[in-house]
Design an enzyme around this catalytic site. Structure first.
Site, PDB file in Angstrom:
ATOM      1  N   ASP A  67      47.350  60.428  35.295  1.00 63.68           N
ATOM      2  CA  ASP A  67      46.984  59.034  34.341  1.00 63.68           C
ATOM      3  C   ASP A  67      45.393  58.696  34.484  1.00 63.68           C
ATOM      4  OD1 ASP A  67      47.436  57.838  36.447  1.00 63.68           O
ATOM      5  OD2 ASP A  67      48.920  56.452  35.797  1.00 63.68           O
ATOM      6  N   HIS A 137      57.587  50.858  36.277  1.00 70.45           N
ATOM      7  CA  HIS A 137      56.616  52.051  35.333  1.00 70.45           C
ATOM      8  C   HIS A 137      56.372  53.075  36.414  1.00 70.45           C
ATOM      9  CE1 HIS A 137      52.393  50.171  36.365  1.00 70.45           C
ATOM     10  NE2 HIS A 137      52.827  51.020  37.390  1.00 70.45           N
ATOM     11  N   GLU A 142      54.973  52.086  30.859  1.00 72.63           N
ATOM     12  CA  GLU A 142      55.587  50.896  30.998  1.00 72.63           C
ATOM     13  C   GLU A 142      56.950  50.952  30.332  1.00 72.63           C
ATOM     14  OE1 GLU A 142      53.667  48.999  33.017  1.00 72.63           O
ATOM     15  OE2 GLU A 142      51.797  48.808  32.309  1.00 72.63           O
TER      16      GLU A 142
HETATM   17  P1  PGA Z   1      50.701  51.408  43.940  1.00 71.27           P
HETATM   18  O1  PGA Z   1      50.857  51.567  42.585  1.00 71.27           O
HETATM   19  O2  PGA Z   1      50.706  52.543  44.814  1.00 71.27           O
HETATM   20  O3  PGA Z   1      49.201  50.838  43.976  1.00 71.27           O
HETATM   21  O4  PGA Z   1      51.746  50.412  44.489  1.00 71.27           O
HETATM   22  C1  PGA Z   1      52.188  52.274  42.139  1.00 71.27           C
HETATM   23  C2  PGA Z   1      52.354  52.359  40.406  1.00 71.27           C
HETATM   24  O5  PGA Z   1      51.508  51.411  39.989  1.00 71.27           O
HETATM   25  O6  PGA Z   1      52.723  53.398  39.969  1.00 71.27           O
END
Ligand code: PGA
Length: 242
Positions: A67, A137, A142
């Protein structure tokens, strides 16, 4: 689903790197899907170290990233493009021509998403790294996302904007409200998926994936259906499991 519970984040990162390196050594032209955020940073450090030790060669791999914020300039320090170059691509011998990224600068986002999806179909992902958000998510899919979703433009939830603002130089007001993301169906097509989750704030999402029902309120739960999912967690992320 294979679940690997590790002692801590350091061990989690090491295990993930070992699996990825094993796969790349077995198939040097592997197509790898990378993720951003805090969780894969330890994995990337291990990959760079292994490259420096000459125990892995990235010259033939093809990469995709899950993404990117929208809109955002590639050179912005907050872009995922910048993150990947700084933490991995500039530190290993990946061929820059083989890097595929959703372009957060494009005005034609629909065309961009379509051509990205097409490129993945042409180069099926062998191993996709994913993390999970506190709200369940995956990439920027989401809660509420359909299992059939493809690469597209989405609106970020206020919760994700708040959580991700920790990475932004000028904090919350600078976090884009939208993003381009692979869909659930796009990610599910990967031959192998490695999910990384660390820390107690991920425990609920992990519990839902492993012990709970499949449902759109926690997109991570869709991955229960994947035939070749490896879940690597630390003790804290696994604290609610039976
Ligand atoms: P993080 O994010 O590795 O910074 O916890 C994971 C995500 O939001 O998919």
């Amino acid at each position: 689903m294979l679940i690997i519970e590790t002692e801590n984040y350091k061990e989690l990162s090491k295990r993930a790197a070992e699996i990825l390196i094993y796969e790349i050594n077995k198939k040097p032209s592997s197509v790898i899907g990378f993720a951003t955020g805090g969780t894969p940073l330890g994995l990337y450090k291990n990959l760079v170290r292994s490259y420096k030790n000459k125990s892995v060669d990235f010259s033939k791999i093809i990469s995709f990233n899950l993404d990117e914020y929208y809109p955002i300039k590639k050179e912005s320090r907050d872009s995922y493009f910048y993150y990947m170059y700084k933490n991995l691509f500039d530190l290993i011998n990946i061929n820059k021509k083989n890097i595929n990224f959703l372009n957060g600068e494009t005005k034609e986002y629909k065309k961009e998403c379509k051509s990205f999806e097409k490129k993945i179909n042409k180069n099926p992902i062998d191993i996709q790294i994913i993390g999970v958000g506190v709200n369940g998510h995956v990439a920027f899919n989401e809660p509420g996302t359909s299992i059939n979703s493809k690469t597209r433009l989405i609106n970020l939830t206020p919760e994700t904007i708040e959580i991700n603002s920790r990475f932004f130089k000028k904090r919350k007001e600078n976090v884009p409200k939208k993003a381009l993301t692979m869909g659930i169906r796009t990610i599910m097509k990967s031959k192998k998926i490695i999910l990384l989750a660390s820390g107690k704030n991920k425990a609920k999402a992990i519990k839902r994936l492993i012990d709970g029902p499949i449902g759109k309120d926690y997109p991570i739960s869709y991955f229960k259906k994947h035939k070749n999912l490896i879940v690597i967690i630390d003790k804290e992320a696994g604290r609610l499991l039976k």
